[in-house]
Design a protein around this motif. Structure first.
Motif, short mmCIF file in Angstrom:
data_model
loop_
_atom_site.label_atom_id
_atom_site.label_comp_id
_atom_site.label_asym_id
_atom_site.label_seq_id
_atom_site.Cartn_x
_atom_site.Cartn_y
_atom_site.Cartn_z
N THR A 67 1.21 -1.35 -0.26
CA THR A 67 -0.03 0.20 -0.15
C THR A 67 0.69 1.16 0.09
O THR A 67 1.74 1.64 0.90
N ASN A 68 0.44 1.59 -1.14
CA ASN A 68 1.66 3.33 -0.55
C ASN A 68 0.44 4.47 -0.33
O ASN A 68 0.21 4.36 0.43
N SER A 99 0.89 -0.71 -4.42
CA SER A 99 2.08 -0.49 -5.30
C SER A 99 2.45 -1.33 -5.22
O SER A 99 2.63 -2.36 -3.87
N ASN A 110 6.26 -3.12 -5.17
CA ASN A 110 7.14 -3.00 -3.56
C ASN A 110 8.26 -2.21 -4.17
O ASN A 110 9.33 -1.58 -3.23
N HIS A 156 8.67 0.37 -5.64
CA HIS A 156 8.02 1.89 -5.01
C HIS A 156 7.84 2.84 -3.31
O HIS A 156 7.73 3.80 -2.88
N ILE A 157 8.59 1.09 -2.85
CA ILE A 157 7.50 1.46 -1.42
C ILE A 157 8.84 1.21 -0.06
O ILE A 157 9.55 0.53 -0.87
N SER A 188 13.12 1.49 -1.88
CA SER A 188 13.19 2.20 -2.85
C SER A 188 14.13 3.65 -3.67
O SER A 188 13.35 4.53 -4.51
N SER A 227 8.93 9.05 -1.64
CA SER A 227 8.94 7.50 -0.75
C SER A 227 8.37 8.10 0.73
O SER A 227 7.59 7.07 1.29
N ASN A 256 11.45 8.22 -4.40
CA ASN A 256 11.46 6.49 -4.59
C ASN A 256 11.70 6.25 -6.01
O ASN A 256 10.99 5.96 -7.10
#
Length: 570
Positions: free
Chosen positions: A118-119, A125, A127, A129-130, A134, A404, A417
């Protein structure tokens, strides 16, 4: 007399008689167009003090780090295109890098899959980007400093000081940031963002109240006093490394000390009598832009009306081909020495590709074939022009809005991120847009592929159009369409920014369009040609300047979709 020239004369008459039918600003001595009016004004003050476009860009960029936390940054990276008064172009690459501890499969689980999480905004999203893994090694401070050392004329400290003043003394909290603060306080899984918009009393800064950022001011003071080393060495770098180590991040003190920005040769193309300067890899924007403009040069645009079904269909087919080539070939040039840039941007390649466009039916996007099939948000941008004849187009980013969402409370800025811009699963490409081609696979110290497309168009060696936009992969296409509308359809920059735009990125195989600007009849006709259409409220937040050298005026325009965007001139 051509249709293009007639449009130019008509709109020039409107400018010179003071008509203000659209959101454009006219000036003679300098212009800054950015995502925040305060930052634009800071840039203009640098010009008024005798600074040039590079000086104004440095001042504007640091001001945006204070006033535009969504994307204005010192925790991210980007690209700068510079055209000087002698007609010489250069670019500065300050894209983030992968940390030394990064690996090609670092985001995959034990089964070799790419998990989701979860973003910041509560949606799912992948991971990559999390979390702190990232975060790429930030490049903004290094890039601004290098550009200033090469071409600036005002003292560095004088250009950073306005941002310090804004952070220390505060500025009135705008409505959009007040809303963001309330959302993050209630919903953010990241403590840093929960408290980011709070005041000294621990309460959310209200709309209209002064928002002060004392920790960010201290970081900026280090940068003011020590330049590049103020971020990549000393107490700021030590705190970044400590925070990363204690919270599961990969960036080390060695990563920061090794980071350098790079001056690169610009990507140059032509369209009719105009020269186009944009970013070469690791940005994919310049290559795609020139390839698409070359393809459009093959078309009989006098016979294709703007916004018509043939116009939208042709744009989609051109975009499809450029993005297929982007996926197959482009990445960090320091790691990919055989990238066929000259081929992709040649007129001969465009001529071959254009012959395979069927004007009656959509092509197919096949994830197994890339370009062979056709053989034949958040980021921010600003544009600057000075009275000396210099121009800057600068785009920089945190990747997602607020990146991020993580950062050290002692430093006061948000980390990017951008590691999410690498291809996360090697050799795995799918129809929904996941790309796994080798040029953009994660490697230590590699710069991730970007869509940022800061661009300067010149006429007879002099700046004519300065433009760029945020928007992820849509950046390439929104800039492309704006340039096309000015050069081929004779639109002034403000009309070109506001008029209808679409986006096609090869995979997924769909046209995204601005729902209020494309007629139902055109949409139905495109669907009958086998296109899939997806509505969007808007595409991009373009910031542009158009220069009339003959009459010595600059026309600036900020996209109306940017809440705080503004053109400021003098």
């Amino acid at each position: 007399m051509t249709k293009h020239r007639i449009f130019q004369i008509l709109f020039l008459c409107l400018y010179l008689t003071g008509a203000e039918a659209t959101a454009q600003v006219v000036a003679r001595n300098g212009m800054v167009v950015s995502s925040n009016k305060i930052a634009s004004e800071v840039g203009i003050e640098a010009l008024k003090k005798g600074g040039n476009a590079i000086d104004a860009s440095v001042a504007t960029a640091f001001a945006l780090a204070v006033t535009h936390p969504t994307a204005g940054n010192i925790g991210g990276g980007g690209f700068l295109v510079f055209l000087d008064s002698a007609g010489t172009a250069t670019t500065f690459d300050f894209r983030e890098k992968a940390p030394l501890k990064a690996t090609a499969d670092m985001f995959l689980d034990a089964g070799g899959e790419l998990p989701k999480g979860t973003n910041l905004f509560g949606s799912e999203s992948t991971n990559n980007h999390i979390g702190l893994k990232s975060v790429g090694v930030p490049g903004t401070v290094a890039g601004l400093y290098l550009a200033h050392q090469k071409h600036g004329v005002l003292p560095w400290a004088e250009l950073v000081q306005p941002a310090i003043d804004l952070a220390e003394k505060g500025f009135e909290m705008p409505w959009n940031l007040a809303q963001a603060g309330a959302y993050f306080a209630a919903n953010s899984p990241v403590p840093f963002l929960q408290d980011y918009f709070k005041n000294e009393a621990g309460e959310l800064t209200a709309f209209g109240a002064l928002w002060k950022q004392p920790e960010l001011a201290k970081t900026l003071i280090e940068i003011r006093d020590h330049g590049h080393d103020g971020f990549y060495k000393g107490i700021v770098a030590q705190e970044i490394a400590r925070y990363m180590k204690e919270n599961g991040g990969l960036i080390s003190l060695e990563d920061l000390q090794r980071y350098t920005a790079v001056e690169r040769k610009p990507l140059k193309g032509t369209f009719r009598d105009y020269e186009i300067y944009s970013m070469a890899p690791p940005s994919s924007g310049g290559v795609a832009l020139v390839e698409m403009m070359n393809l459009m040069e093959q078309a009989d645009l006098e016979a294709i009306e703007f916004n018509s079904t043939p116009y939208v269909h042709l744009l989609a087919e051109v975009m499809r081909r450029a993005f297929a080539d982007r996926a197959e070939h482009l990445g960090d040039p320091d790691f990919n020495v055989e990238t066929p840039i000259e081929k992709l941007t040649s007129k001969e390649f465009a001529e071959k590709r254009f012959k395979n466009i069927d004007m009656g039916r959509a092509s197919v996007s096949d994830s197994t074939k890339f370009g062979q099939l056709y053989d034949g948000s958040s980021t921010t941008h600003f544009s600057v022009a000075d009275r000396f004849g210099n121009a800057v187009s600068l785009t920089y980013t945190l990747e997602f809005p607020y990146g991020s969402g993580m950062g050290s409370e002692k430093l006061g800025f948000i980390f990017n991120n951008e590691m999410g811009d690498f291809n996360p699963k090697p050799n795995f490409t799918t129809g929904d847009g996941l790309i796994g081609t080798p040029p953009n696979i994660i490697e230590p110290e590699k710069r991730m592929l970007s869509s940022m497309t800061p661009t300067i168009v010149a006429k007879d060696g002099k700046p004519y159009l300065i433009v760029g936009s945020p928007g992820g992969k849509t950046i390439i296409n929104t800039v492309f369409q704006t340039v096309l509308k000015v050069l081929a359809y004779g639109m002034p920059v403000d009309k070109a920014i506001e008029s209808m735009k679409i986006h096609h990125q090869w995979l997924p195989d769909e046209i995204r369009y601005e729902r209020l600007l494309l007629s139902p009849d055109t949409r139905q006709a495109l669907e009958a040609m086998n296109h899939t259409l997806i509505p969007n409220n808007s595409l991009g937040e373009l910031m542009g300047i158009q220069i009339d050298a003959e009459n010595k005026i600059m026309v600036g325009a900020a996209d109306s979709s940017s809440p705080q965007g503004a053109a400021v001139g003098y």
